[in-house]
Design a protein around this motif. Structure first.
Motif, PDB file in Angstrom:
ATOM      1  N   THR A  42       0.764  -1.162  -0.033  1.00 24.48           N
ATOM      2  CA  THR A  42       0.105  -0.043  -0.019  1.00 24.48           C
ATOM      3  C   THR A  42       0.894   1.375  -0.033  1.00 24.48           C
ATOM      4  O   THR A  42       1.750   1.525   0.714  1.00 24.48           O
ATOM      5  CB  THR A  42      -0.827  -0.028   1.215  1.00 24.48           C
ATOM      6  OG1 THR A  42      -1.777  -0.942   1.148  1.00 24.48           O
ATOM      7  CG2 THR A  42      -1.782   1.411   1.248  1.00 24.48           C
ATOM      8  N   LEU A  43       0.491   2.330  -0.710  1.00 23.84           N
ATOM      9  CA  LEU A  43       1.374   3.276  -0.841  1.00 23.84           C
ATOM     10  C   LEU A  43       0.206   4.465  -0.373  1.00 23.84           C
ATOM     11  O   LEU A  43      -0.920   4.517  -0.879  1.00 23.84           O
ATOM     12  CB  LEU A  43       1.819   3.981  -2.265  1.00 23.84           C
ATOM     13  CG  LEU A  43       2.932   3.200  -2.851  1.00 23.84           C
ATOM     14  CD1 LEU A  43       2.757   1.785  -2.991  1.00 23.84           C
ATOM     15  CD2 LEU A  43       3.464   4.043  -4.089  1.00 23.84           C
ATOM     16  N   LEU A  44       0.702   5.391   0.654  1.00 20.20           N
ATOM     17  CA  LEU A  44       0.224   6.362   1.284  1.00 20.20           C
ATOM     18  C   LEU A  44       0.541   7.819   0.408  1.00 20.20           C
ATOM     19  O   LEU A  44       1.668   7.977   0.687  1.00 20.20           O
ATOM     20  CB  LEU A  44       0.159   6.449   2.375  1.00 20.20           C
ATOM     21  CG  LEU A  44      -0.161   5.246   3.509  1.00 20.20           C
ATOM     22  CD1 LEU A  44       0.071   5.377   4.927  1.00 20.20           C
ATOM     23  CD2 LEU A  44      -1.592   5.257   3.343  1.00 20.20           C
ATOM     24  N   ALA A  64     -11.289  -2.871  -9.181  1.00 18.30           N
ATOM     25  CA  ALA A  64     -10.155  -3.677  -8.179  1.00 18.30           C
ATOM     26  C   ALA A  64     -10.849  -3.490  -6.871  1.00 18.30           C
ATOM     27  O   ALA A  64     -11.661  -2.449  -6.586  1.00 18.30           O
ATOM     28  CB  ALA A  64      -8.972  -3.260  -8.191  1.00 18.30           C
ATOM     29  N   ALA A  65     -11.013  -4.636  -6.054  1.00 19.91           N
ATOM     30  CA  ALA A  65     -11.425  -4.728  -4.955  1.00 19.91           C
ATOM     31  C   ALA A  65     -10.998  -3.682  -3.706  1.00 19.91           C
ATOM     32  O   ALA A  65      -9.652  -3.433  -4.046  1.00 19.91           O
ATOM     33  CB  ALA A  65     -11.349  -5.644  -4.147  1.00 19.91           C
ATOM     34  N   GLY A  66     -11.855  -2.813  -3.178  1.00 20.11           N
ATOM     35  CA  GLY A  66     -11.259  -1.868  -2.268  1.00 20.11           C
ATOM     36  C   GLY A  66     -11.308  -0.483  -2.855  1.00 20.11           C
ATOM     37  O   GLY A  66     -11.068   0.718  -2.120  1.00 20.11           O
ATOM     38  N   ALA A 269      -1.098  -1.391 -13.634  1.00 22.36           N
ATOM     39  CA  ALA A 269       0.331  -1.472 -14.222  1.00 22.36           C
ATOM     40  C   ALA A 269       1.298  -0.813 -13.425  1.00 22.36           C
ATOM     41  O   ALA A 269       1.242  -0.195 -12.489  1.00 22.36           O
ATOM     42  CB  ALA A 269       0.347  -1.143 -15.656  1.00 22.36           C
ATOM     43  N   ASP A 270       2.495  -1.358 -13.874  1.00 22.80           N
ATOM     44  CA  ASP A 270       3.814  -0.641 -13.197  1.00 22.80           C
ATOM     45  C   ASP A 270       3.896   0.768 -13.380  1.00 22.80           C
ATOM     46  O   ASP A 270       3.577   1.111 -14.383  1.00 22.80           O
ATOM     47  CB  ASP A 270       5.038  -1.542 -13.506  1.00 22.80           C
ATOM     48  CG  ASP A 270       5.061  -3.014 -12.740  1.00 22.80           C
ATOM     49  OD1 ASP A 270       4.135  -3.253 -12.267  1.00 22.80           O
ATOM     50  OD2 ASP A 270       5.893  -3.754 -13.387  1.00 22.80           O
ATOM     51  N   GLY A 271       4.671   1.526 -12.481  1.00 25.95           N
ATOM     52  CA  GLY A 271       4.842   2.671 -12.771  1.00 25.95           C
ATOM     53  C   GLY A 271       5.510   3.414 -11.570  1.00 25.95           C
ATOM     54  O   GLY A 271       6.296   2.759 -10.954  1.00 25.95           O
ATOM     55  N   ARG A 279       3.961  -1.111  -8.386  1.00 24.40           N
ATOM     56  CA  ARG A 279       3.768  -2.476  -9.157  1.00 24.40           C
ATOM     57  C   ARG A 279       2.227  -2.468  -9.374  1.00 24.40           C
ATOM     58  O   ARG A 279       1.587  -1.948  -8.418  1.00 24.40           O
ATOM     59  CB  ARG A 279       4.150  -3.366  -8.270  1.00 24.40           C
ATOM     60  CG  ARG A 279       5.933  -3.601  -8.148  1.00 24.40           C
ATOM     61  CD  ARG A 279       6.238  -4.542  -7.111  1.00 24.40           C
ATOM     62  NE  ARG A 279       5.915  -4.294  -5.803  1.00 24.40           N
ATOM     63  CZ  ARG A 279       5.855  -5.003  -4.795  1.00 24.40           C
ATOM     64  NH1 ARG A 279       6.288  -6.400  -4.947  1.00 24.40           N
ATOM     65  NH2 ARG A 279       5.727  -4.801  -3.611  1.00 24.40           N
ATOM     66  N   GLY A 280       1.990  -3.339 -10.436  1.00 26.72           N
ATOM     67  CA  GLY A 280       0.667  -3.674 -10.630  1.00 26.72           C
ATOM     68  C   GLY A 280       0.042  -4.132  -9.654  1.00 26.72           C
ATOM     69  O   GLY A 280       0.435  -5.062  -9.108  1.00 26.72           O
TER      70      GLY A 280
END
Length: 383
Positions: A42-44, A64-66, A269-271, A279-280
């Motif tokens: 997770t990224l904040l 996506a879920a969430g 996707a990745d970025g 990451r995706g």
């Protein structure tokens, strides 16, 4: 510099976060020292530039879920997909077409039609202030939001019933998608609440109109009372009474209250975001209130943050909220209607079960008569 009155306003407003989701907002406050912070997958995301990058440059999985899109689609069942999506879960041509249609209803002549509906409502509902009575701004926001939603969707339903049903649907949907252990029957409860709203709206109750109703009602009921409370506590009624400053003050109050303070997203996707690799499948918690500087910069129409910052609370890029312009006009009209009374807050109770941080009760009464008379004409330093 924060004044004593601004500090009082900030303390009161902080209660809606600390009493509704204390652990979540404690985590966000503890990690806001960096623009982006990773906790596992997770990224904040707190910084304004990183927030924009996440919304405009990073491919996002909107089902996506969430995520908001997943919650909306789950609550509305398989019919959401058949109806072309619910705006929050769309991409590409379908999303652009639905946004164009909605923007047409919320802008220009459509917006003026809605303003002509809520302005008489404000006069009627605020009349008790003139007689020394009190007004519950949460109840007013429910009626106001339900009225313009019914007008927007062409529904003949009772506005208060629509507002209450939209609030139940949003709260049930949020409970079904909160992080942590799965709550038994939570998704079924969310679907029942959405079906109730769909039936209430009648012919207008397709997937997209239902989600428009949910979004419009819940953001309005969360935003308006909080903005008025901040204006009253910080003593900003002089700015609210000034026709030139009032729209800017509305932007500033929407910035610091940030009705939708947290946007949950998932990378498709990745970025990279703010220099941090993504990451995706990584989850992103985009903290709109921090990106807009709500936690450190007080509202002031004479020294505003400006549109590049204050409008971040409505998102960014092709998925920014199409109702932002109407929300700003609505709050400006509410502030203008209240300004002659210089109201003060007499009672405030947090709504712990609402989808968005807000008040369950926010009661005001007219302020000191001497201050009101001074503000209306030449009288000391307020002239």
């Amino acid at each position: 510099m924060t004044t004593v009155s601004q500090a009082r306003a900030r303390r009161r407003d902080r209660r809606v976060y600390l009493r509704s989701h204390p652990l979540l907002f404690g985590l966000l406050a503890a990690t806001r020292g960096r623009p982006v912070r990773r906790v596992g997958r997770t990224l904040l995301v707190h910084g304004p530039q990183a927030y924009r990058e996440a919304l405009t440059r990073l491919p996002l999985d909107r089902t996506a879920a969430g995520t908001t899109g997943a919650a909306a689609r789950s609550a509305l069942g398989d019919g959401a997909a058949g109806a072309g999506g619910v705006l929050f879960d769309q991409e590409g041509a379908g999303h652009r077409a639905d946004r164009r249609d909605l923007a047409g209803s919320l802008g220009g002549a459509g917006a003026e039609d809605l303003r002509s509906l809520w302005r008489p409502l404000l006069v009627r509902r605020l009349a008790p202030l003139e007689r020394g009575g009190e007004v519950d701004l949460v109840d007013l926001a429910r009626e106001l939001s339900g009225s313009f939603v019914c007008a927007l969707l062409g529904s003949g339903a009772d506005p208060r019933a629509v507002a209450e049903a939209a609030a139940r649907a949003a709260a049930a949907s949020v409970r079904s998608h909160l992080p942590g252990p799965r709550r038994p029957r939570a998704e079924a409860a969310a679907a029942r609440a959405a079906d109730g709203l769909r039936l209430l709206l009648g012919p207008a109750g397709e997937a997209l109109p239902v989600m428009v109703a949910v979004a419009a009602v819940n953001t309005t009921v969360a935003a308006l009372p909080r903005a008025v409370a901040w204006c009253a506590d910080a003593g900003l009624w002089e700015q609210a009474a000034d026709e030139a400053l009032r729209p800017v003050l509305a932007d500033e109050l929407l910035r610091v209250t940030a009705a939708s303070p947290l946007l949950p997203r998932v990378a498709a996707a990745d970025g990279a975001v703010g220099g941090c690799p993504v990451r995706g499948g990584d989850r992103l918690l985009l903290v709109a209130r921090h990106a807009a500087g709500a936690h450190r910069r007080d509202p002031d129409a004479r020294r505003p943050a400006g549109p590049a910052v204050d409008r971040l609370v409505f998102g960014a890029g092709p998925h920014a909220c199409p109702g932002a312009r109407l929300a700003r006009a609505q709050l400006a009209d509410v502030l203008g209607a209240l300004a002659p009374y210089r109201p003060v807050v007499t009672r405030a109770r947090v709504d712990r079960g609402a989808a968005l941080p807000g008040w369950r009760v926010l009661t005001v009464r007219a302020g000191d008569r001497e201050a009101r008379v001074c503000a209306a004409g030449p009288c000391g330093s307020m002239a």
